[in-house]
Design an enzyme around this catalytic site. Sequence first.
Site, PDB file in Angstrom:
ATOM      1  N   HIS A  54       0.821  -1.222   0.000  1.00 12.12           N
ATOM      2  CA  HIS A  54       0.000   0.000   0.000  1.00 12.12           C
ATOM      3  C   HIS A  54       0.847   1.261   0.000  1.00 12.12           C
ATOM      4  O   HIS A  54       0.364   2.335   0.355  1.00 12.12           O
ATOM      5  CB  HIS A  54      -0.982  -0.012   1.170  1.00 12.12           C
ATOM      6  CG  HIS A  54      -2.065  -1.004   0.973  1.00 12.12           C
ATOM      7  ND1 HIS A  54      -3.166  -0.763   0.171  1.00 12.12           N
ATOM      8  CD2 HIS A  54      -2.186  -2.283   1.393  1.00 12.12           C
ATOM      9  CE1 HIS A  54      -3.925  -1.836   0.149  1.00 12.12           C
ATOM     10  NE2 HIS A  54      -3.366  -2.773   0.872  1.00 12.12           N
ATOM     11  N   LYS A  87      -1.906  -2.237  -7.201  1.00  6.97           N
ATOM     12  CA  LYS A  87      -2.578  -1.144  -6.499  1.00  6.97           C
ATOM     13  C   LYS A  87      -2.129   0.177  -7.129  1.00  6.97           C
ATOM     14  O   LYS A  87      -2.581   0.479  -8.220  1.00  6.97           O
ATOM     15  CB  LYS A  87      -2.378  -1.312  -5.001  1.00  6.97           C
ATOM     16  CG  LYS A  87      -3.212  -2.546  -4.553  1.00  6.97           C
ATOM     17  CD  LYS A  87      -3.088  -3.008  -3.148  1.00  6.97           C
ATOM     18  CE  LYS A  87      -3.941  -4.271  -2.965  1.00  6.97           C
ATOM     19  NZ  LYS A  87      -3.697  -4.979  -1.699  1.00  6.97           N
ATOM     20  N   THR A 143       1.978 -20.178 -14.388  1.00 12.12           N
ATOM     21  CA  THR A 143       2.277 -19.464 -15.627  1.00 12.12           C
ATOM     22  C   THR A 143       2.772 -18.041 -15.339  1.00 12.12           C
ATOM     23  O   THR A 143       2.263 -17.383 -14.431  1.00 12.12           O
ATOM     24  CB  THR A 143       1.007 -19.438 -16.503  1.00 12.12           C
ATOM     25  OG1 THR A 143       0.640 -20.784 -16.763  1.00 12.12           O
ATOM     26  CG2 THR A 143       1.224 -18.712 -17.807  1.00 12.12           C
TER      27      THR A 143
HETATM   28  C1  LIG Z   1      -3.687  -6.432  -1.399  1.00  7.43           C
HETATM   29  C2  LIG Z   1      -2.593  -6.867  -0.472  1.00  7.43           C
HETATM   30  C3  LIG Z   1      -1.726  -7.904  -0.816  1.00  7.43           C
HETATM   31  C4  LIG Z   1      -1.962  -8.733  -2.030  1.00  7.43           C
HETATM   32  O1  LIG Z   1      -1.595  -8.060  -3.191  1.00  7.43           O
HETATM   33  P1  LIG Z   1      -2.325  -8.497  -4.571  1.00  7.43           P
HETATM   34  O2  LIG Z   1      -1.377  -8.049  -5.604  1.00  7.43           O
HETATM   35  O3  LIG Z   1      -3.643  -7.814  -4.566  1.00  7.43           O
HETATM   36  O4  LIG Z   1      -2.475  -9.989  -4.508  1.00  7.43           O
HETATM   37  C5  LIG Z   1      -0.640  -8.156  -0.011  1.00  7.43           C
HETATM   38  N1  LIG Z   1      -0.432  -7.465   1.118  1.00  7.43           N
HETATM   39  C6  LIG Z   1      -1.272  -6.489   1.512  1.00  7.43           C
HETATM   40  C7  LIG Z   1      -0.994  -5.757   2.769  1.00  7.43           C
HETATM   41  C8  LIG Z   1      -2.389  -6.170   0.741  1.00  7.43           C
HETATM   42  O5  LIG Z   1      -3.251  -5.247   1.151  1.00  7.43           O
END
Ligand SMILES: *Cc1c(COP(=O)(O)O)cnc(C)c1O
Length: 408
Positions: A221, A252, A282
């Site tokens: 994040h 994100k 994959t």
């Molecule tokens: C969303 C999230 C993940 C997973 O990431 P994705 O790419 O969505 O699988 C890992 N750690 C935290 C803290 C997250 O909020």
Amino acid sequence: MNRDHPFIAQCDKALADIRAAGRYRRFVALEKLADRFPYYKVTMEGRTQDILVWSSNDYLAMGTDPEVIEASIEAARTMGAGAGGTRNIAGSSPIHVALEAELAALHGKDAALLFTSGYVSNQATLTAILNSMPGWHVFSDAQNHNSMIVGIKGGKAATVHVFAHNDLADLEARLAAAPADAPKMIAFESVYSMDGDIAPIGAICDLADKYNAITYLDEVHAVGMYGPHGAGVSERDGVAHRLTIIEGTLAKAYGCHGGYIAGDASVIDYIRSVAAGFIFTTALPPPTVAAALASIRRLKVDQARRDTLFERANLLKSKFDQAGLPRLPTESHIVPLMIGNATRATEVSMRLIREFGMYATPINYPTVPAGTERLRFTPGPKHTEAMMDQLVAALRHILSGETGTVAA
Ligand SMILES: *Cc1c(COP(=O)(O)O)cnc(C)c1O
């Protein structure tokens, strides 16, 4: 199919319990309008309308950035839609390698490794580390993401210590109590996405040095948004070089898809060689890889976009405060609004859509503790002040009607 199996009855019973607790999850089918983000098209109860979304994790609107979209289209034309194999079986292209080099350079590390998602990067890497040798003691922040918890549980013989969230004294007490010669790892996040608070990364690195622990930091994040090149809070705080592994997502703030780790050459090469969640799946699709590369390169030099993000988040926070809306104070770009129970959080969210054409996800147990259910707002560069004023008016109307505690 045999409907008489007890498992089917168990599913129905569990679903009834989830419904009774107000925790039944209904996905709102939102169609992103790439040229009008953060507006989405939604069809609900037979009516189609445009909805202003306040809770996307595409924090910087990179998923709809023309440069990023073009990179994706171009790669699809030239390299096709899918990778067609694992990294070992014809799935490793020059752009996969280029993206890993870009990520390593971004974090100032020797090497980086791509995964199917951030979730898989955490799960696969942590499990691989903890099964690398006997006697591991892992120190895991109490609010770590499920993907880290599951990865840690995969360590067959590791001893797990959960320390109080962001609590250096509790972490140190637990480190001191563990056997001095045991291999140790501290696993934590930088920005915690539900409360929007930030870990004291440098101080945790001090403890890691003192007790000879390696460090694993989830910057999911924060990447793209924090630090002068978007390399996360560890870059902002000048401590990236002190961390053993930095983990991030391309899904994100980078607006694409995929996860990664960056770190020391031997560590990354080892994970590449043993982590099941890396080996047996994959490779990421070329259009996604090309889009992520474009997004990272753009954000590396786009401080203005980062500045706008924080300016917008601060503006929404101050508007909530002026309106007496009970937000959780945060030092990050995330703005949680406390509601306090699941049924009400869902109800407020539904009324925002139905009556005001806006959407914010209700965050309910088990994502957050029961009693702290909330709506989570993530204003970005495309949310204008006028949109914020509409939102605040809508929330005041809805919340005053329900509780009488907030003046309309
Ligand atoms: C969303 C999230 C993940 C997973 O990431 P994705 O790419 O969505 O699988 C890992 N750690 C935290 C803290 C997250 O909020």
